[in-house]
Write a protein that holds these residues in place. Structure first.
Motif, PDB file in Angstrom:
ATOM      1  N   SER A 183       0.850  -1.183   0.000  1.00  0.00           N
ATOM      2  CA  SER A 183       0.000   0.000   0.000  1.00  0.00           C
ATOM      3  C   SER A 183       0.890   1.238   0.000  1.00  0.00           C
ATOM      4  CB  SER A 183      -0.913  -0.001   1.227  1.00  0.00           C
ATOM      5  OG  SER A 183      -1.710   1.163   1.237  1.00  0.00           O
ATOM      6  N   PHE A 184       0.604   2.140  -0.922  1.00  0.00           N
ATOM      7  CA  PHE A 184       1.390   3.367  -1.055  1.00  0.00           C
ATOM      8  C   PHE A 184       0.781   4.424  -0.145  1.00  0.00           C
ATOM      9  CE2 PHE A 184       1.790   7.509  -3.288  1.00  0.00           C
ATOM     10  CZ  PHE A 184       3.159   7.663  -3.182  1.00  0.00           C
ATOM     11  N   ALA A 193      -3.124   4.452  -1.025  1.00  0.00           N
ATOM     12  CA  ALA A 193      -3.752   3.664  -2.080  1.00  0.00           C
ATOM     13  C   ALA A 193      -3.136   2.266  -2.103  1.00  0.00           C
ATOM     14  CB  ALA A 193      -3.554   4.351  -3.438  1.00  0.00           C
ATOM     15  N   ASP A 194      -3.980   1.256  -2.145  1.00  0.00           N
ATOM     16  CA  ASP A 194      -3.500  -0.129  -2.219  1.00  0.00           C
ATOM     17  C   ASP A 194      -2.683  -0.327  -3.488  1.00  0.00           C
ATOM     18  OD1 ASP A 194      -4.714  -0.844   0.116  1.00  0.00           O
ATOM     19  OD2 ASP A 194      -6.526  -1.614  -0.850  1.00  0.00           O
ATOM     20  N   ALA A 195      -1.579  -1.066  -3.358  1.00  0.00           N
ATOM     21  CA  ALA A 195      -0.763  -1.412  -4.528  1.00  0.00           C
ATOM     22  C   ALA A 195      -0.894  -2.918  -4.725  1.00  0.00           C
ATOM     23  CB  ALA A 195       0.689  -1.017  -4.292  1.00  0.00           C
ATOM     24  N   ASN A 196      -1.758  -3.302  -5.643  1.00  0.00           N
ATOM     25  CA  ASN A 196      -2.026  -4.722  -5.861  1.00  0.00           C
ATOM     26  C   ASN A 196      -1.537  -5.144  -7.240  1.00  0.00           C
ATOM     27  OD1 ASN A 196      -3.279  -4.742  -3.398  1.00  0.00           O
ATOM     28  ND2 ASN A 196      -5.345  -4.607  -4.232  1.00  0.00           N
ATOM     29  N   PRO A 197      -0.957  -6.361  -7.325  1.00  0.00           N
ATOM     30  CA  PRO A 197      -0.493  -6.814  -8.642  1.00  0.00           C
ATOM     31  C   PRO A 197      -1.672  -6.946  -9.619  1.00  0.00           C
ATOM     32  CG  PRO A 197      -0.382  -8.594  -7.010  1.00  0.00           C
ATOM     33  CD  PRO A 197      -0.708  -7.352  -6.262  1.00  0.00           C
ATOM     34  N   GLY A 198      -1.452  -6.477 -10.847  1.00  0.00           N
ATOM     35  CA  GLY A 198      -2.501  -6.585 -11.863  1.00  0.00           C
ATOM     36  C   GLY A 198      -3.578  -5.533 -11.771  1.00  0.00           C
ATOM     37  N   VAL A 199      -3.419  -4.573 -10.833  1.00  0.00           N
ATOM     38  CA  VAL A 199      -4.453  -3.538 -10.658  1.00  0.00           C
ATOM     39  C   VAL A 199      -3.840  -2.150 -10.853  1.00  0.00           C
ATOM     40  CG1 VAL A 199      -6.113  -2.492  -9.062  1.00  0.00           C
ATOM     41  CG2 VAL A 199      -5.757  -4.963  -9.039  1.00  0.00           C
ATOM     42  N   ASP A 200      -4.522  -1.301 -11.611  1.00  0.00           N
ATOM     43  CA  ASP A 200      -4.123   0.095 -11.774  1.00  0.00           C
ATOM     44  C   ASP A 200      -5.003   0.919 -10.832  1.00  0.00           C
ATOM     45  OD1 ASP A 200      -3.238   2.552 -12.756  1.00  0.00           O
ATOM     46  OD2 ASP A 200      -4.700   2.552 -14.405  1.00  0.00           O
ATOM     47  N   ASN A 201      -4.474   1.197  -9.645  1.00  0.00           N
ATOM     48  CA  ASN A 201      -5.262   1.900  -8.624  1.00  0.00           C
ATOM     49  C   ASN A 201      -4.949   3.394  -8.707  1.00  0.00           C
ATOM     50  OD1 ASN A 201      -6.940   2.381  -6.487  1.00  0.00           O
ATOM     51  ND2 ASN A 201      -5.543   1.581  -4.920  1.00  0.00           N
ATOM     52  N   ILE A 202      -5.957   4.190  -9.056  1.00  0.00           N
ATOM     53  CA  ILE A 202      -5.726   5.615  -9.334  1.00  0.00           C
ATOM     54  C   ILE A 202      -6.116   6.483  -8.132  1.00  0.00           C
ATOM     55  CG2 ILE A 202      -6.321   7.524 -10.886  1.00  0.00           C
ATOM     56  CD1 ILE A 202      -6.859   5.409 -13.046  1.00  0.00           C
ATOM     57  N   ALA A 203      -5.219   7.396  -7.776  1.00  0.00           N
ATOM     58  CA  ALA A 203      -5.483   8.353  -6.693  1.00  0.00           C
ATOM     59  C   ALA A 203      -5.050   9.733  -7.167  1.00  0.00           C
ATOM     60  CB  ALA A 203      -4.713   7.967  -5.433  1.00  0.00           C
ATOM     61  N   TYR A 204      -5.744  10.761  -6.719  1.00  0.00           N
ATOM     62  CA  TYR A 204      -5.408  12.130  -7.121  1.00  0.00           C
ATOM     63  C   TYR A 204      -4.900  12.926  -5.932  1.00  0.00           C
ATOM     64  CZ  TYR A 204      -8.109  10.862 -11.216  1.00  0.00           C
ATOM     65  OH  TYR A 204      -8.572  10.215 -12.324  1.00  0.00           O
ATOM     66  N   ALA A 218       2.010   0.506   3.607  1.00  0.00           N
ATOM     67  CA  ALA A 218       1.035   0.373   4.688  1.00  0.00           C
ATOM     68  C   ALA A 218       0.250  -0.932   4.584  1.00  0.00           C
ATOM     69  CB  ALA A 218       0.092   1.577   4.676  1.00  0.00           C
ATOM     70  N   GLU A 219       0.888  -1.954   4.034  1.00  0.00           N
ATOM     71  CA  GLU A 219       0.231  -3.259   3.968  1.00  0.00           C
ATOM     72  C   GLU A 219       1.310  -4.316   4.215  1.00  0.00           C
ATOM     73  OE1 GLU A 219      -3.334  -4.000   3.001  1.00  0.00           O
ATOM     74  OE2 GLU A 219      -2.444  -5.595   4.206  1.00  0.00           O
ATOM     75  N   LEU A 220       1.084  -5.153   5.219  1.00  0.00           N
ATOM     76  CA  LEU A 220       2.093  -6.153   5.554  1.00  0.00           C
ATOM     77  C   LEU A 220       2.427  -6.981   4.311  1.00  0.00           C
ATOM     78  CD1 LEU A 220       3.779  -7.319   7.811  1.00  0.00           C
ATOM     79  CD2 LEU A 220       1.916  -8.879   8.339  1.00  0.00           C
ATOM     80  N   CYS A 221       3.709  -6.890   3.876  1.00  0.00           N
ATOM     81  CA  CYS A 221       4.045  -7.450   2.563  1.00  0.00           C
ATOM     82  C   CYS A 221       5.261  -8.367   2.634  1.00  0.00           C
ATOM     83  CB  CYS A 221       4.278  -6.325   1.563  1.00  0.00           C
ATOM     84  SG  CYS A 221       5.616  -5.220   2.050  1.00  0.00           S
ATOM     85  N   GLY A 222       5.527  -8.890   3.824  1.00  0.00           N
ATOM     86  CA  GLY A 222       6.644  -9.821   3.929  1.00  0.00           C
ATOM     87  C   GLY A 222       7.683  -9.341   4.919  1.00  0.00           C
TER      88      GLY A 222
END
Ligand SMILES: [Cu+2]
Length: 274
Positions: A183-184, A193-204, A218-222
């Protein structure tokens, strides 16, 4: 209408609310996170201030009533006799249902309206519904274990490990991931904004004056999630233009190894074909 203890509680509640609400609205509220680092951050502070100010009288009622009950029903040795039940009091019922419904409905309407204003800094997925008007500079945020890199599609698709943004400009962030979920979170800019593989997550986000800001995953990623942080910079437009030129020059040698700019990437070539 009210018995004497009831009147005392209501009077104390009104006095406390009249004192506490302006303190929350004008003194405490402006100190709320994430501060005023971007237009969206300022709006978040405004919204949180309003919503906290509105619930302040509710909290005051709880405090007053709790204090009243502690004093009134303290153990004095004699027999404790219960008062008449309030359950069937039509006035209490009407006020309770009326006031709580009004508060909840107002907060729902206010919150929804504010969310739709300028996107509020949150990720809206690939088809955003709250799109701010005017020119926007697209910047892609690519998360991977355990760092962020950034691509600037309108500057030749250059990819750099630094996040530099021009001041007083609308930025369209395209957040994605190469591996697991991340998560960015650009804290002072009020962006998450969530950063998920295969997803274009748009934030302004609309930047304000020059400043530095924190970027965190901001997302437990390992294993190294806790070390996935960085600093970003907002700089004057002229400085940004100079900076992006140096990035283009510096990363020119690796440009040919990068995939063409795309909203999502699949590092596995077999998946890329699909
Ligand atoms: Cu991460």
């Amino acid at each position: 209408m009210w018995s004497s203890p009831g009147r005392k509680v209501v009077t104390a509640w009104i006095v406390l609310s009249v004192v506490a609400t302006p303190i929350v609205a004008f003194v405490v509220g402006p100190l709320f996170p994430p501060g005023t680092g971007s237009a969206q951050a300022s709006e978040q502070v405004f919204d949180n201030t309003w919503m906290t100010a509105i619930v302040t009288p509710v909290i005051c009622l709880l405090v007053v009533f709790f204090a009243y009950v502690l004093i009134q029903f303290r153990h004095t040795g004699g027999e404790l006799v219960d008062g008449p039940p309030l359950r069937d009091d039509p006035q209490v019922r009407m006020w309770w249902i009326g006031l709580t419904s009004l508060t909840v409905l107002f907060l729902a309407a206010f919150g929804s309206y504010e969310l739709l204003q300028n996107g509020s800094g949150g990720g809206q997925g690939p088809n955003p519904i709250a799109v701010p008007k005017g020119n926007k500079i697209p910047v892609q945020v690519i998360a991977q274990q355990w760092q962020f890199t950034y691509r600037y599609p309108t500057y030749g698709g250059v990819e750099t490990p630094q996040l530099v943004l021009p001041a007083d400009t609308y930025i369209e962030l395209h957040v994605t991931s190469l591996d697991v979920i991340h998560s960015f979170w650009a804290y002072e800019l009020g962006v998450k904004a969530d950063a998920n593989p295969g997803v274009d997550n748009i934030a302004y986000v609309k930047t304000k004056g020059p400043r530095t800001f924190h970027v965190r995953c901001a997302e437990l990623c390992g294993l190294w999630h806790g070390y996935m942080f960085d600093n970003g910079r907002v700089v004057p437009m002229s400085q940004f233009t100079a900076w992006i030129k140096t990035q283009q020059r510096e990363f020119e040698p690796i440009a040919k190894y990068l995939p063409k700019y795309s909203t999502v990437y699949y590092p596995d070539p077999q998946r890329r074909a699909g």
